[in-house]
Design a protein around this motif. Sequence first.
Motif, PDB file in Angstrom:
ATOM      1  N   ALA A  22       0.840  -1.204   0.000  1.00 20.92           N
ATOM      2  CA  ALA A  22       0.000   0.000   0.000  1.00 20.92           C
ATOM      3  C   ALA A  22       0.871   1.248   0.000  1.00 20.92           C
ATOM      4  O   ALA A  22       0.603   2.217  -0.720  1.00 20.92           O
ATOM      5  N   CYS A  23       1.938   1.233   0.783  1.00 20.99           N
ATOM      6  CA  CYS A  23       2.847   2.381   0.861  1.00 20.99           C
ATOM      7  C   CYS A  23       3.588   2.576  -0.460  1.00 20.99           C
ATOM      8  O   CYS A  23       3.698   3.695  -0.960  1.00 20.99           O
ATOM      9  N   GLN A  24       4.078   1.485  -1.033  1.00 18.66           N
ATOM     10  CA  GLN A  24       4.783   1.586  -2.320  1.00 18.66           C
ATOM     11  C   GLN A  24       3.876   2.189  -3.393  1.00 18.66           C
ATOM     12  O   GLN A  24       4.296   3.040  -4.177  1.00 18.66           O
ATOM     13  N   GLN A  62      12.011   6.906   3.959  1.00 14.77           N
ATOM     14  CA  GLN A  62      11.099   7.364   2.909  1.00 14.77           C
ATOM     15  C   GLN A  62       9.659   7.514   3.419  1.00 14.77           C
ATOM     16  O   GLN A  62       8.781   7.917   2.666  1.00 14.77           O
ATOM     17  N   CYS A  63       9.453   7.205   4.668  1.00 13.97           N
ATOM     18  CA  CYS A  63       8.126   7.432   5.265  1.00 13.97           C
ATOM     19  C   CYS A  63       7.982   8.910   5.610  1.00 13.97           C
ATOM     20  O   CYS A  63       8.781   9.465   6.360  1.00 13.97           O
ATOM     21  N   ASP A  64       6.957   9.524   5.039  1.00 12.51           N
ATOM     22  CA  ASP A  64       6.641  10.926   5.383  1.00 12.51           C
ATOM     23  C   ASP A  64       5.344  10.996   6.186  1.00 12.51           C
ATOM     24  O   ASP A  64       4.702  12.038   6.235  1.00 12.51           O
ATOM     25  N   LEU A  65       4.982   9.878   6.786  1.00 16.15           N
ATOM     26  CA  LEU A  65       3.727   9.767   7.547  1.00 16.15           C
ATOM     27  C   LEU A  65       2.518  10.116   6.668  1.00 16.15           C
ATOM     28  O   LEU A  65       1.511  10.612   7.165  1.00 16.15           O
ATOM     29  N   CYS A  66       2.673   9.831   5.365  1.00 14.40           N
ATOM     30  CA  CYS A  66       1.568  10.077   4.411  1.00 14.40           C
ATOM     31  C   CYS A  66       1.026  11.504   4.541  1.00 14.40           C
ATOM     32  O   CYS A  66      -0.190  11.729   4.676  1.00 14.40           O
ATOM     33  N   ALA A  67       1.950  12.467   4.470  1.00 15.24           N
ATOM     34  CA  ALA A  67       1.587  13.869   4.692  1.00 15.24           C
ATOM     35  C   ALA A  67       0.446  14.335   3.776  1.00 15.24           C
ATOM     36  O   ALA A  67      -0.463  15.043   4.236  1.00 15.24           O
TER      37      ALA A  67
HETATM   38  S1  SF4 Z   1       2.737   6.352   7.092  1.00 15.64           S
HETATM   39 FE1  SF4 Z   1       4.790   6.035   6.265  1.00 15.64          FE
HETATM   40  S2  SF4 Z   1       5.017   3.828   6.147  1.00 15.64           S
HETATM   41 FE2  SF4 Z   1       2.839   4.246   6.354  1.00 15.64          FE
HETATM   42  S3  SF4 Z   1       2.102   4.293   4.250  1.00 15.64           S
HETATM   43 FE3  SF4 Z   1       2.562   6.382   4.856  1.00 15.64          FE
HETATM   44  S4  SF4 Z   1       4.643   6.757   4.158  1.00 15.64           S
HETATM   45 FE4  SF4 Z   1       4.301   4.530   4.156  1.00 15.64          FE
END
Ligand code: SF4
Length: 111
Positions: A22-24, A62-67
């Motif tokens: 899902a993240c990719q 590479q996680c931006d906390l899904c900004a």
């Molecule tokens: S919160 Fe981070 S790890 Fe989770 S889907 Fe978003 S970018 Fe990916």
Amino acid sequence: MAQNGLLINYQYCTGCHSCEVACQMEHKLPVDQWGIKLAEIGPWQISEEKWQYEFIPIPTDQCDLCADRVAKGKKPTCVKHCQSLVMEYGPVEELAKKINGQPKMVLFAPK
Ligand code: SF4
Ligand code: SF4
């Protein structure tokens, strides 16, 4: 402004990889890069009746906390797609309080 993060209760992780995929897809990452990556620990036998065997999803740099999603009022996509409710998004201070007494929780709190 409160710092946000991800609380990961890996006790319930089944190793399904849905969060990774899902993240990719959300971030259009190549197949060899991840915003969150599953680690597998074990299996090895600790005692006659006990085995060490864990799946642990680990956010990467590479996680931006899904900004972008969060700005639109949505949950991070890894949180949304985990059927086991392993991950929770929110203010780090509130999430930290939930760790108390839980043996298999980790808090990801990027700057
Ligand atoms: S919160 Fe981070 S790890 Fe989770 S889907 Fe978003 S970018 Fe990916
Ligand atoms: S955290 Fe959830 S979505 Fe990710 S591998 Fe574990 S069970 Fe599957």
